[in-house]
Design a protein around this motif. Structure first.
Motif, PDB file in Angstrom:
ATOM      1  N   LYS A  75      -6.321  -2.197 -18.047  1.00 37.85           N
ATOM      2  CA  LYS A  75      -5.967  -1.134 -17.105  1.00 37.85           C
ATOM      3  C   LYS A  75      -4.971  -1.642 -16.073  1.00 37.85           C
ATOM      4  O   LYS A  75      -5.172  -2.695 -15.461  1.00 37.85           O
ATOM      5  CB  LYS A  75      -7.204  -0.596 -16.390  1.00 37.85           C
ATOM      6  N   GLY A  76      -3.904  -0.882 -15.886  1.00 36.16           N
ATOM      7  CA  GLY A  76      -2.921  -1.200 -14.871  1.00 36.16           C
ATOM      8  C   GLY A  76      -3.294  -0.608 -13.526  1.00 36.16           C
ATOM      9  O   GLY A  76      -3.920   0.453 -13.460  1.00 36.16           O
ATOM     10  N   VAL A  77      -2.911  -1.293 -12.464  1.00 36.17           N
ATOM     11  CA  VAL A  77      -3.167  -0.821 -11.102  1.00 36.17           C
ATOM     12  C   VAL A  77      -1.858  -0.896 -10.324  1.00 36.17           C
ATOM     13  O   VAL A  77      -1.254  -1.963 -10.203  1.00 36.17           O
ATOM     14  CB  VAL A  77      -4.240  -1.682 -10.395  1.00 36.17           C
ATOM     15  N   ASP A  78      -1.418   0.256  -9.815  1.00 35.75           N
ATOM     16  CA  ASP A  78      -0.168   0.321  -9.064  1.00 35.75           C
ATOM     17  C   ASP A  78      -0.455  -0.085  -7.620  1.00 35.75           C
ATOM     18  O   ASP A  78      -0.649   0.754  -6.744  1.00 35.75           O
ATOM     19  CB  ASP A  78       0.405   1.732  -9.128  1.00 35.75           C
ATOM     20  N   GLU A  79      -0.488  -1.379  -7.405  1.00 33.11           N
ATOM     21  CA  GLU A  79      -0.867  -1.904  -6.095  1.00 33.11           C
ATOM     22  C   GLU A  79      -0.159  -3.226  -5.860  1.00 33.11           C
ATOM     23  O   GLU A  79      -0.221  -4.131  -6.683  1.00 33.11           O
ATOM     24  CB  GLU A  79      -2.384  -2.099  -6.042  1.00 33.11           C
ATOM     25  N   ALA A  80       0.504  -3.348  -4.731  1.00 27.81           N
ATOM     26  CA  ALA A  80       1.212  -4.578  -4.378  1.00 27.81           C
ATOM     27  C   ALA A  80       0.309  -5.476  -3.541  1.00 27.81           C
ATOM     28  O   ALA A  80      -0.672  -5.028  -2.952  1.00 27.81           O
ATOM     29  CB  ALA A  80       2.487  -4.243  -3.622  1.00 27.81           C
ATOM     30  N   GLY A  81       0.642  -6.758  -3.506  1.00 31.14           N
ATOM     31  CA  GLY A  81      -0.148  -7.676  -2.709  1.00 31.14           C
ATOM     32  C   GLY A  81       0.378  -9.086  -2.821  1.00 31.14           C
ATOM     33  O   GLY A  81       1.534  -9.315  -3.222  1.00 31.14           O
ATOM     34  N   GLU A  82      -0.480 -10.051  -2.482  1.00 32.67           N
ATOM     35  CA  GLU A  82      -0.103 -11.455  -2.539  1.00 32.67           C
ATOM     36  C   GLU A  82      -1.280 -12.263  -3.058  1.00 32.67           C
ATOM     37  O   GLU A  82      -2.429 -12.018  -2.679  1.00 32.67           O
ATOM     38  CB  GLU A  82       0.294 -11.953  -1.149  1.00 32.67           C
ATOM     39  N   TYR A  83      -1.008 -13.205  -3.947  1.00 36.71           N
ATOM     40  CA  TYR A  83      -2.041 -14.074  -4.500  1.00 36.71           C
ATOM     41  C   TYR A  83      -1.501 -15.488  -4.535  1.00 36.71           C
ATOM     42  O   TYR A  83      -0.422 -15.735  -5.087  1.00 36.71           O
ATOM     43  CB  TYR A  83      -2.435 -13.619  -5.911  1.00 36.71           C
ATOM     44  N   ASN A  84      -2.241 -16.421  -3.942  1.00 37.52           N
ATOM     45  CA  ASN A  84      -1.791 -17.818  -3.864  1.00 37.52           C
ATOM     46  C   ASN A  84      -0.368 -17.925  -3.316  1.00 37.52           C
ATOM     47  O   ASN A  84       0.474 -18.651  -3.855  1.00 37.52           O
ATOM     48  CB  ASN A  84      -1.883 -18.500  -5.234  1.00 37.52           C
ATOM     49  N   LYS A  85      -0.110 -17.145  -2.269  1.00 39.10           N
ATOM     50  CA  LYS A  85       1.185 -17.126  -1.573  1.00 39.10           C
ATOM     51  C   LYS A  85       2.331 -16.611  -2.449  1.00 39.10           C
ATOM     52  O   LYS A  85       3.503 -16.825  -2.139  1.00 39.10           O
ATOM     53  CB  LYS A  85       1.526 -18.527  -1.033  1.00 39.10           C
ATOM     54  N   GLN A  86       1.970 -15.923  -3.532  1.00 34.07           N
ATOM     55  CA  GLN A  86       2.973 -15.316  -4.412  1.00 34.07           C
ATOM     56  C   GLN A  86       2.822 -13.801  -4.355  1.00 34.07           C
ATOM     57  O   GLN A  86       1.723 -13.258  -4.580  1.00 34.07           O
ATOM     58  CB  GLN A  86       2.796 -15.791  -5.858  1.00 34.07           C
ATOM     59  N   ALA A  87       3.906 -13.114  -4.065  1.00 38.31           N
ATOM     60  CA  ALA A  87       3.866 -11.660  -3.958  1.00 38.31           C
ATOM     61  C   ALA A  87       3.920 -11.015  -5.344  1.00 38.31           C
ATOM     62  O   ALA A  87       4.533 -11.548  -6.263  1.00 38.31           O
ATOM     63  CB  ALA A  87       5.031 -11.158  -3.109  1.00 38.31           C
ATOM     64  N   TYR A  88       3.254  -9.872  -5.484  1.00 39.27           N
ATOM     65  CA  TYR A  88       3.320  -9.096  -6.716  1.00 39.27           C
ATOM     66  C   TYR A  88       3.412  -7.611  -6.372  1.00 39.27           C
ATOM     67  O   TYR A  88       2.992  -7.181  -5.291  1.00 39.27           O
ATOM     68  CB  TYR A  88       2.106  -9.373  -7.607  1.00 39.27           C
ATOM     69  N   LYS A  89       3.949  -6.832  -7.303  1.00 40.06           N
ATOM     70  CA  LYS A  89       4.130  -5.389  -7.083  1.00 40.06           C
ATOM     71  C   LYS A  89       3.071  -4.549  -7.762  1.00 40.06           C
ATOM     72  O   LYS A  89       2.847  -3.398  -7.385  1.00 40.06           O
ATOM     73  CB  LYS A  89       5.528  -4.966  -7.566  1.00 40.06           C
TER      74      LYS A  89
END
Length: 203
Positions: free
Chosen positions: A176-190
């Motif tokens: 399942k895809g989730v349209d949510e941005a954030g940061e994990y281990n100081k790496q940003a994701y969209k």
């Protein structure tokens, strides 16, 4: 850097074969974690994407276990028949890929954000839980011990019932895809993509 390189390889593989993380319980009660395609009998190795999962911990009850690293799997010194979980999150490009693997169908309460749980312990009827609520109209793939595949769709209550005509291990998989941005281990994701598996044996 080596971890990121490994995941780059893993991500390339996933785009063409929808890779998964799954668990297998052995006769010695240990739990083995594999990354690849169960239906294709394909397991990645330490020379490729598997090395990106080496730090993943297994959880059984209140115990957290470190992996013994093998060429094509990770081995955990689990004991007894209680359910086992292994999770791993990795960022590649703009995506956070989140792998959730569980072995056993005794626990009926979901812990992960996306999870397949039996309606009763050891049942062939399951509920898909996403963010604490049943997930309706979700496609699920079941893979038999003979690598036979069949797809199911959860009903309005997020439930589905599978057939298990043969002895051996079955693996259920959902994504399942989730349209949510954030940061994990100081790496940003969209955005995020979750892949959850549940494996169990039929005797």
């Amino acid at each position: 850097m080596k971890r990121l390189t490994a995941f780059a390889l893993a991500f390339t593989a996933m785009t063409t074969q929808a890779h998964m993380l799954w668990l297998e319980r052995g006769a010695d009660q240990k739990t083995l974690a594999y990354f690849g395609e169960y239906g294709e009998n394909l397991t990645e190795t330490q020379q490729g994407p598997l090395q990106a999962f080496n730090s993943s911990k297994a959880v059984q009850g209140k115990k957290e276990l470190t992996a013994q690293v093998n060429n094509n799997n990770l081995s955990y010194a689990t004991q007894g028949t209680a359910d086992v979980r292994v999770n791993n999150d990795l960022v590649h490009g703009d995506m956070l890929a989140q792998f959730r693997a569980k072995a056993g169908r005794q626990e009926i309460k979901a812990i992960s954000e996306l999870e397949i749980v039996p309606t009763t312990a050891n049942s062939n009827q399951f509920t898909i839980i996403f963010q604490g609520k049943p997930l309706a109209k979700q496609e699920v793939t079941i893979i038999s011990p003979q690598r036979w595949e069949k797809k199911y769709i959860s009903n309005e209550q997020g439930q589905f019932t599978v057939d298990t005509p043969w002895k051996g291990q079955y693996v259920l998989e959902i994504g399942k895809g989730v349209d949510e941005a954030g940061e994990y281990n100081k790496q940003a994701y969209k955005n995020r993509y979750l892949v959850a598996t549940l494996s169990f044996n039929v005797n």
